[in-house]
Motif scaffolding. Structure first.
Motif, PDB file in Angstrom:
ATOM      1  N   LYS A   1       0.820  -1.219   0.000  1.00 38.12           N
ATOM      2  CA  LYS A   1       0.000   0.000   0.000  1.00 38.12           C
ATOM      3  C   LYS A   1       0.855   1.271   0.000  1.00 38.12           C
ATOM      4  O   LYS A   1       0.457   2.308  -0.529  1.00 38.12           O
ATOM      5  N   ASN A   2       2.046   1.206   0.584  1.00 40.65           N
ATOM      6  CA  ASN A   2       2.923   2.381   0.625  1.00 40.65           C
ATOM      7  C   ASN A   2       3.511   2.715  -0.757  1.00 40.65           C
ATOM      8  O   ASN A   2       4.039   3.803  -0.964  1.00 40.65           O
ATOM      9  N   HIS A   3       3.456   1.746  -1.684  1.00 39.82           N
ATOM     10  CA  HIS A   3       4.029   1.940  -3.024  1.00 39.82           C
ATOM     11  C   HIS A   3       2.956   1.996  -4.109  1.00 39.82           C
ATOM     12  O   HIS A   3       3.273   2.220  -5.275  1.00 39.82           O
ATOM     13  N   LYS A   4       1.693   1.782  -3.706  1.00 37.06           N
ATOM     14  CA  LYS A   4       0.616   1.667  -4.677  1.00 37.06           C
ATOM     15  C   LYS A   4       0.466   2.915  -5.555  1.00 37.06           C
ATOM     16  O   LYS A   4       0.283   2.830  -6.777  1.00 37.06           O
ATOM     17  N   LYS A   5       0.540   4.081  -4.950  1.00 42.23           N
ATOM     18  CA  LYS A   5       0.346   5.328  -5.696  1.00 42.23           C
ATOM     19  C   LYS A   5       1.415   5.480  -6.780  1.00 42.23           C
ATOM     20  O   LYS A   5       1.114   5.810  -7.945  1.00 42.23           O
ATOM     21  N   ASP A   6       2.676   5.239  -6.409  1.00 37.34           N
ATOM     22  CA  ASP A   6       3.776   5.372  -7.376  1.00 37.34           C
ATOM     23  C   ASP A   6       3.670   4.332  -8.493  1.00 37.34           C
ATOM     24  O   ASP A   6       3.928   4.633  -9.658  1.00 37.34           O
ATOM     25  N   VAL A   7       3.290   3.116  -8.123  1.00 30.78           N
ATOM     26  CA  VAL A   7       3.164   2.028  -9.110  1.00 30.78           C
ATOM     27  C   VAL A   7       2.046   2.344 -10.097  1.00 30.78           C
ATOM     28  O   VAL A   7       2.197   2.190 -11.319  1.00 30.78           O
TER      29      VAL A   7
END
Length: 820
Positions: A275-281
């Motif tokens: 979830k901490n990387h979802k936005k960037d991905v």
């Protein structure tokens, strides 16, 4: 009598057509020869001199084979459906049918003006319902065989042409036809399963007498890779384990895998992304969608990526390695996931350095490049000895590849496999001017093929045919075409409104020529067994991947269906070079095109110099397989040569005898026969004309003054020039008391003894080293000895694939070649 090409050329073309001289003899006992040109798109305003070149080449070859005693099939037709014809019609504001007919009439006139020996009784047209009925029939055979299917997929969309494009129709992320930037669009498409034939298409290239360059281009496009699928395990944020298949051609480097990269389209990404990387991905994936596969995989493009927060377990050592998303990985190739070994892959090395990922060396070699600290300064990609690889240490890497896979296979973590870059062929176009796809959609029965008895599904006559731009074909807006009954249940159904691509009709047209008027089948088996495969196919190298690959695919499918007894359509392929001209707009030597302002129309030249002069100049400007420069003044020299030949033939005939002739002339004639024959056989048409010019210089020289020649010698000379200048030859043949066509005669033979003068030995030196010694006549010309040197097997070992900087012949002493 003066040489007047205007007076004789049209006369002879009319005689040839009226007498049916070039009609193919179907029940001929002579050996067959099928010579075929890649038939033209009837788009644009007609042919320029660059187009003429290929047609003249094939005509010279066809006339030669006829004189050599072959029964010839040399037909012509029109590749008239598809994007080129429709775009041309839109540009001119005409209906495609009207525009195509107009263009065909003009190009047919020009082709007849060339004097080419086409059998016009076999003319075909891919937009004729009598023809495309069988294109639709072939599609149905593929559908029944499971080779034609529908799939929703991201396609190459041309916003200018307003249609989807096959991968092969995109060059440098631009539409092959109009040059517009390509976009990606998700659409339901018809696909042909060409991938099922990948191995055969690759392997059977070895059977073909084709230019090596074309075979390499096709092999690279098919792109075979032998390797293994390795099973990694990835944990999702919730702790769930997922299997991840990775394809690699280097299993021996598995211990050096320090990260994994997934294609942005990979189905696992939403399941495993933290979830901490979802936005960037998510942001990265959206950016990747805007780029084409060509842009994403360009060598010079800077590698980009984003970390998912997830880790995969390397099956060889149990280590957890990070999972990234990178746009340079394609979902359509391999498994859409790669293991990354930065120590032994240049792309992975650059990515690892950019994102500070570990580099673990597992293949050791003295050739490895290292920095002052002893670390790898760049990726080592060759073979070596395995290190840091557990029980496989000190093993040769080539052996280690198999051993690691075998070890993992025992644990169900790997399997050997072969992958291809070739992808299935997108066969739908959202355009009007094409073959309707013979499928109906029924809510009850699904996709239903139109019964063969109801073919052709006719393209409806419409006023408005321009592409809609919505993704639907213009046919979707014609209710009377769309609404139909299901052939299976009789219920309400709708027709497929997409049409086939321009390549559909050209993928089998060569099979139709032996029996073009047949109404009960696409081809006659008896005629196919007589004429196919094509003995010599002439056309441009620009068709190396598209048309030639598709034609081979269609042929193999029809062979598998039991309709053909052969599985390759073209035994020999000859690619003519382009005719280029200096462009005042670009100040460069360019391929002829309207946009460059350097197009030369043959019409004015024919009017001034005659067809035969234009034919000869097309051949004389350079070797037929390489690009040549057009010079408007050059044709004058060829025209003068034909006038001199004409004057000599008539003058010699008046004083000819049936007795003896000058011995030197007899020798020169036999040398000419040998030179023309050998140079035609090796497709050195330009040097054949040079040989003729030398001969006429001798015949009109001082040595022959007041020396009569035999009538038979003059007749042989006329036959020799006839493939190159057929109109002139026919007129001279008539003047010299012959009632039948010169093309009913036989190619002359020569006495080898009369062609040899005193022989000498000439060493051939390449970059200062003698590579062979040639035994040649003392009187050999510079042109001939250089040709012989370059044909020599030992010389070719040191020159193939290299650029020749210098070619020097010191008469009677040495040949010097400098290769780079």
């Amino acid at each position: 009598m003066k040489y007047e090409p205007k007076e004789i050329e049209k006369k002879w073309r009319d005689i040839w057509e009226k007498s049916g001289l070039y009609r193919t003899e179907e029940e001929d006992l002579k050996p067959k020869y099928y010579c075929l040109d890649m038939f033209p798109y009837p788009s644009g305003t007609g042919l320029h001199v660059g187009h003429w070149r290929g047609y003249v080449l094939s005509d010279v070859w066809s006339r030669y084979k006829t004189l050599k005693g072959f029964s010839l099939l040399h037909p012509m037709g029109w590749d008239s459906f598809g994007l080129p014809a429709e775009n041309d019609a839109i540009k001119k504001g005409l209906h495609p049918k009207t525009n195509t007919e107009k263009n065909i009439n003009n190009i047919r006139r020009q082709l007849k003006e060339i004097g080419a020996m086409y059998d016009w009784s076999r003319e075909i047209n891919t937009s004729d319902p009598g023809y495309y009925k069988w294109t639709q029939w072939i599609f149905l055979q593929m559908f029944k065989k499971g080779l034609a299917y529908r799939k929703k997929m991201p396609i190459n969309w041309c916003p200018e042409c307003k249609t989807g494009l096959a991968n092969e129709e995109v060059i440098g992320n631009k539409c092959e036809r109009c040059g517009s930037e390509i976009e990606k669009k998700d659409m339901m498409q018809w696909m042909l399963k060409i991938t099922e034939y990948a191995e055969r298409l690759l392997k059977d290239l070895d059977k073909l007498d084709w230019p090596e360059k074309v075979k390499i281009m096709q092999a690279n496009w098919i792109g075979k890779s032998e390797g293994a699928e390795i099973l990694f395990t990835v944990k999702s944020p919730g702790g769930q384990e997922h299997h991840l298949k990775v394809f690699t051609t280097r299993p021996d480097t598995l211990f050096g895998a320090t990260y994994v990269v997934l294609a942005p389209e990979h189905e696992l990404i939403p399941k495993i992304t933290d979830k901490n990387h979802k936005k960037d991905v998510t942001k990265y994936i959206e950016m990747a969608k805007k780029e084409s596969e060509i842009e994403r995989t360009a060598e010079k493009k800077e590698k980009t990526g984003v970390f998912t927060g997830a880790y995969a377990v390397n099956p060889v050592n149990g280590k957890e390695i990070p999972v990234w998303v990178g746009d340079y990985v394609l979902a359509s190739y391999g498994t859409g996931a790669i293991m990354c070994v930065p120590a032994h892959d240049e792309r992975d090395f650059a990515f690892a350095k950019k994102f500070d990922l570990p580099v673990t060396e597992v293949i050791s070699s003295e050739k490895s490049a290292r920095d002052s600290s002893g670390n790898l300064s760049k990726a080592y990609t060759e073979e070596g000895i395995m290190v840091n690889s557990g029980k496989f240490d000190r093993m040769d890497s080539a052996k280690g590849r198999n051993e690691i896979v075998k070890w993992l296979e025992e644990r169900s973590l790997a399997k050997k496999t072969v992958k291809y870059k070739l992808r299935d062929w997108i066969f739908s176009r959202q355009r009007y001017w094409g073959e309707p796809i013979p499928i109906v959609f029924c809510e009850k029965c699904g996709e239903v093929p139109v019964p063969e008895a109801q073919l052709p599904v006719l393209l409806p006559e419409v006023e408005k045919y321009q592409p809609s731009g919505t993704g639907d074909s213009p046919l979707a807006n014609i209710p009377e075409f769309v609404k139909t009954d299901c052939p299976k249940c009789g219920g309400k159904a709708r027709r497929e409104t997409n049409t086939m691509p321009q390549w559909a009709g050209s993928s089998w047209y060569f099979l139709r020529y032996p029996s073009p008027g047949l109404k009960t089948a696409p081809f006659d088996e008896k005629q196919l067994s007589r004429w196919m495969p094509v003995d010599c196919y002439v056309g441009g190298i620009e068709h190396a991947i598209l048309h030639l690959l598709y034609a081979r695919f269609f042929t193999k499918v029809l062979f598998d269906c039991g309709y053909l007894s052969f599985d390759e359509p073209f035994t020999r392929l000859f690619n003519q070079g382009m005719v280029c001209k200096f462009s005042e707009k670009t100040k460069k030597l360019e391929k002829m095109s309207k946009s460059k302002g350097n197009v030369v129309s043959p019409d004015n030249l024919v009017n001034k110099y005659g067809t035969d002069s234009v034919r000869l100049y097309e051949l004389f400007i350079g070797p037929p397989e390489v690009d040549s420069e057009w010079n408007d003044n050059g044709i004058e020299g060829v025209y003068k040569f034909l006038r001199r030949l004409w004057d000599w033939a008539l003058s010699a005939w008046e004083t000819s005898s049936d007795g003896t002739e000058n011995e030197a002339f007899t020798r020169q004639l036999h040398i000419l026969i040998k030179n023309i024959t050998e140079r035609l056989e090796s497709f050195r048409f330009n040097t054949a004309i040079s040989a003729f010019m030398e001969f006429i210089n001798f015949a009109l020289g001082k040595e022959m003054k007041d020396s009569p020649v035999k009538k038979a010698s003059i007749e042989k000379t006329i036959i020799l020039i006839s493939p190159f200048a057929p109109h002139l030859a026919e007129e001279l043949w008539k003047i010299t008391s012959h009632n039948d066509s010169v093309f009913k005669s036989k190619w002359p033979s020569y006495d080898e003894k009369l062609t040899i003068f005193d022989e000498i030995e000439i060493p051939v030196q390449i970059n200062g080293k003698v590579r062979c010694v040639l035994k040649v006549p003392e009187s050999i010309s510079e042109e001939d000895i250089l040709d012989k040197a370059l044909e020599n097997e030992n010389v070719r070992k040191f020159t193939d694939g290299r650029k020749l900087i210098k070619k020097i012949y010191v008469p009677k002493k040495i040949v010097n070649l400098v290769a780079k």
